[in-house]
Scaffold this motif. Structure first.
Motif, mmCIF file in Angstrom:
data_model
loop_
_atom_site.group_PDB
_atom_site.id
_atom_site.type_symbol
_atom_site.label_atom_id
_atom_site.label_comp_id
_atom_site.label_asym_id
_atom_site.label_seq_id
_atom_site.Cartn_x
_atom_site.Cartn_y
_atom_site.Cartn_z
ATOM 1 N N GLN A 1 75.230 19.249 60.771
ATOM 2 C CA GLN A 1 74.648 20.546 60.453
ATOM 3 C C GLN A 1 75.739 21.574 60.155
ATOM 4 O OE1 GLN A 1 72.044 22.071 63.474
ATOM 5 N NE2 GLN A 1 71.553 23.947 62.356
ATOM 6 N N GLY A 2 76.869 21.463 60.859
ATOM 7 C CA GLY A 2 77.971 22.391 60.622
ATOM 8 C C GLY A 2 78.536 22.273 59.218
ATOM 9 N N THR A 3 78.588 21.058 58.687
ATOM 10 C CA THR A 3 79.070 20.855 57.315
ATOM 11 C C THR A 3 78.130 21.524 56.316
ATOM 12 O OG1 THR A 3 80.147 18.765 57.891
ATOM 13 C CG2 THR A 3 79.638 19.127 55.568
ATOM 14 N N VAL A 4 76.825 21.352 56.535
ATOM 15 C CA VAL A 4 75.844 21.996 55.662
ATOM 16 C C VAL A 4 75.949 23.511 55.772
ATOM 17 C CG1 VAL A 4 73.375 22.349 55.259
ATOM 18 C CG2 VAL A 4 74.252 20.049 55.700
ATOM 19 N N ARG A 5 76.119 24.009 56.997
ATOM 20 C CA ARG A 5 76.188 25.458 57.192
ATOM 21 C C ARG A 5 77.376 26.047 56.435
ATOM 22 N NH1 ARG A 5 76.358 25.682 62.502
ATOM 23 N NH2 ARG A 5 74.078 25.816 62.630
ATOM 24 N N LYS A 6 78.512 25.368 56.452
ATOM 25 C CA LYS A 6 79.684 25.888 55.749
ATOM 26 C C LYS A 6 79.439 25.912 54.242
ATOM 27 C CE LYS A 6 84.712 25.665 55.602
ATOM 28 N NZ LYS A 6 85.929 25.036 56.168
ATOM 29 N N ALA A 7 78.777 24.887 53.719
ATOM 30 C CA ALA A 7 78.453 24.871 52.293
ATOM 31 C C ALA A 7 77.518 26.021 51.936
ATOM 32 C CB ALA A 7 77.815 23.535 51.922
ATOM 33 N N ILE A 8 76.515 26.252 52.773
ATOM 34 C CA ILE A 8 75.560 27.329 52.517
ATOM 35 C C ILE A 8 76.232 28.688 52.660
ATOM 36 C CG2 ILE A 8 73.483 28.459 53.423
ATOM 37 C CD1 ILE A 8 72.348 25.694 53.959
ATOM 38 N N ASP A 9 77.138 28.812 53.624
ATOM 39 C CA ASP A 9 77.869 30.074 53.789
ATOM 40 C C ASP A 9 78.620 30.431 52.503
ATOM 41 O OD1 ASP A 9 77.026 30.491 56.368
ATOM 42 O OD2 ASP A 9 78.839 29.679 57.312
ATOM 43 N N GLU A 10 79.272 29.449 51.888
ATOM 44 C CA GLU A 10 80.004 29.710 50.643
ATOM 45 C C GLU A 10 79.051 30.083 49.511
ATOM 46 O OE1 GLU A 10 82.930 27.182 49.156
ATOM 47 O OE2 GLU A 10 84.306 27.517 50.821
ATOM 48 N N MET A 11 77.915 29.404 49.444
ATOM 49 C CA MET A 11 76.951 29.704 48.389
ATOM 50 C C MET A 11 76.330 31.087 48.580
ATOM 51 S SD MET A 11 75.218 25.948 47.943
ATOM 52 C CE MET A 11 74.155 26.430 46.565
ATOM 53 N N ALA A 12 76.163 31.504 49.832
ATOM 54 C CA ALA A 12 75.674 32.860 50.093
ATOM 55 C C ALA A 12 76.722 33.894 49.685
ATOM 56 C CB ALA A 12 75.311 33.014 51.568
ATOM 57 N N ALA A 13 77.995 33.595 49.949
ATOM 58 C CA ALA A 13 79.068 34.502 49.533
ATOM 59 C C ALA A 13 79.157 34.589 48.012
ATOM 60 C CB ALA A 13 80.403 34.037 50.113
ATOM 61 N N ASP A 14 78.780 33.514 47.323
ATOM 62 C CA ASP A 14 78.787 33.484 45.856
ATOM 63 C C ASP A 14 77.518 34.078 45.258
ATOM 64 O OD1 ASP A 14 81.234 32.215 45.850
ATOM 65 O OD2 ASP A 14 80.390 30.200 45.662
ATOM 66 N N ASN A 15 76.613 34.592 46.107
ATOM 67 C CA ASN A 15 75.338 35.167 45.654
ATOM 68 C C ASN A 15 74.423 34.138 44.998
ATOM 69 O OD1 ASN A 15 75.600 37.978 46.415
ATOM 70 N ND2 ASN A 15 77.171 38.132 44.827
ATOM 71 N N LEU A 16 74.585 32.863 45.356
ATOM 72 C CA LEU A 16 73.668 31.840 44.889
ATOM 73 C C LEU A 16 72.488 31.675 45.838
ATOM 74 C CD1 LEU A 16 76.194 29.071 43.748
ATOM 75 C CD2 LEU A 16 75.052 30.800 42.354
ATOM 76 N N LEU A 17 72.737 31.912 47.122
ATOM 77 C CA LEU A 17 71.703 31.832 48.145
ATOM 78 C C LEU A 17 71.702 33.124 48.953
ATOM 79 C CD1 LEU A 17 72.349 28.192 49.499
ATOM 80 C CD2 LEU A 17 70.590 28.910 47.863
ATOM 81 N N VAL A 18 70.565 33.415 49.586
ATOM 82 C CA VAL A 18 70.432 34.602 50.424
ATOM 83 C C VAL A 18 69.866 34.171 51.777
ATOM 84 C CG1 VAL A 18 69.290 36.836 50.710
ATOM 85 C CG2 VAL A 18 70.038 36.105 48.432
ATOM 86 N N ARG A 19 70.562 34.514 52.854
ATOM 87 C CA ARG A 19 70.060 34.232 54.199
ATOM 88 C C ARG A 19 69.163 35.382 54.652
ATOM 89 N NH1 ARG A 19 72.413 30.058 56.890
ATOM 90 N NH2 ARG A 19 74.512 29.334 56.270
ATOM 91 N N ARG A 20 68.042 35.055 55.264
ATOM 92 C CA ARG A 20 67.144 36.063 55.833
ATOM 93 C C ARG A 20 66.913 35.731 57.293
ATOM 94 N NH1 ARG A 20 62.840 35.900 50.829
ATOM 95 N NH2 ARG A 20 64.176 36.942 49.291
ATOM 96 N N GLN A 21 67.305 36.661 58.146
ATOM 97 C CA GLN A 21 67.242 36.437 59.582
ATOM 98 C C GLN A 21 65.835 36.040 60.013
ATOM 99 O OE1 GLN A 21 69.972 36.555 61.496
ATOM 100 N NE2 GLN A 21 68.813 35.877 63.291
ATOM 101 N N GLY A 22 65.730 34.898 60.679
ATOM 102 C CA GLY A 22 64.452 34.455 61.211
ATOM 103 C C GLY A 22 63.518 33.843 60.188
ATOM 104 N N LYS A 23 63.925 33.806 58.914
ATOM 105 C CA LYS A 23 63.039 33.283 57.874
ATOM 106 C C LYS A 23 63.621 32.069 57.154
ATOM 107 C CE LYS A 23 60.777 37.703 56.862
ATOM 108 N NZ LYS A 23 60.442 38.704 55.811
#
Length: 280
Positions: free
Chosen positions: A87-109
């Protein structure tokens, strides 16, 4: 189809990157070669970190349309199981994609595919800011026509000279006064059905319309900026004297797979506005 010449200049548009995600999609093919998409099986050697391979696979899924703009992607646990990684590997990939404005994290959603319909994202390619007051701009559409792409435009959009393209001209106004004259060139095969009527009906940003109705999501852009004097036509539309200094911003925008899908020239009147950029 119109045979009138394009209004777009003949200069090539390439230079400093604008917006996040530069080089984002370039990693997808290598990552796909290293792992089987959707299988979680490593099928060949790779010198990329594992999280970077997962990021490439996620981008490949976005490019393939598995998850649309604004939709939630699977949870980190589900993706970890899908790819056979932690899960940590996936989280790091998603963190980079969020920083690149490809994905958006929404707290609790959860995590969602970024969309230009969101307030946070829709203005990230618009850098013009007022000296005082709010940055909201009113749009006035001047023209939308289909014509054959001149060689200079076709080359940058990776089309053939003479292929069909769509050219849009608009003004952006601040408190009723024009401050931006935009000429926008789009590949005709990607924007079938784009008309003046459709653009006038849509109240959100153009990029929101492009991704919602045409499946074209702009993820990064390159810009070339120079100072130019207003010619007679620009002066008339921007309501300034001929020869007034204007900021010319030529932008080449890309979607997934590093495919250019928009060529834009904006003439900015900066008497009461400035062009803002953030460097990091």
């Amino acid at each position: 189809m119109s045979t009138a010449p394009s209004r777009f200049p003949t200069q090539s548009a390439k230079s400093a990157s604008a917006g996040a995600g530069g080089g984002v999609a370039g990693g997808a093919p290598a990552a796909t070669a290293a792992m089987g998409v959707g299988t979680g099986t490593i099928v060949g050697p790779s010198f990329s970190p594992l999280y970077a391979q997962i990021k490439g696979l996620l981008i490949a899924s976005l490019q393939a349309g598995e998850w649309k703009a604004g939709e939630a992607i699977p949870s980190e646990l589900d993706l970890a199981a899908r790819f056979g990684v932690s899960q940590g590997t996936v989280r790091k990939a998603i963190d980079e994609m969020a920083a690149d404005n490809l994905l958006v994290r929404r707290q609790g959603k959860g995590t969602f595919v970024a969309t230009h319909a969101e307030q946070k994202v829709q203005y990230r390619f618009l850098r013009l800011m007022p000296d005082e007051g709010s940055g909201s701009l009113e749009r006035q559409l001047l023209d939308c026509r289909r014509l054959r792409a001149p060689a200079s435009v076709a080359r940058q959009l990776q089309m053939r000279a003479g292929d069909q393209m769509v050219e849009v001209r608009r003004l952006l106004k601040a408190e009723g006064k024009p401050v931006v004259l935009d000429d926008i060139c789009l590949p005709g095969d990607l924007f079938k059905g784009l008309t003046t009527e459709r653009l006038n009906q849509y109240r959100g940003p153009f990029y929101g319309l492009f991704e919602a109705e045409f499946g074209v999501h702009m993820i990064r852009a390159q810009e070339k900026i120079r100072a130019l004097p207003a010619d007679a036509e620009a002066a008339r539309l921007l309501q300034v004297p001929v020869g007034t200094p204007l900021l010319s911003v030529e932008r080449l925008s890309f979607t997934y797979g590093d495919k250019p899908v928009e060529l834009r020239r904006g003439l900015y009147h900066t008497a009461s506005h400035f062009y803002r950029n953030e460097l990091n």
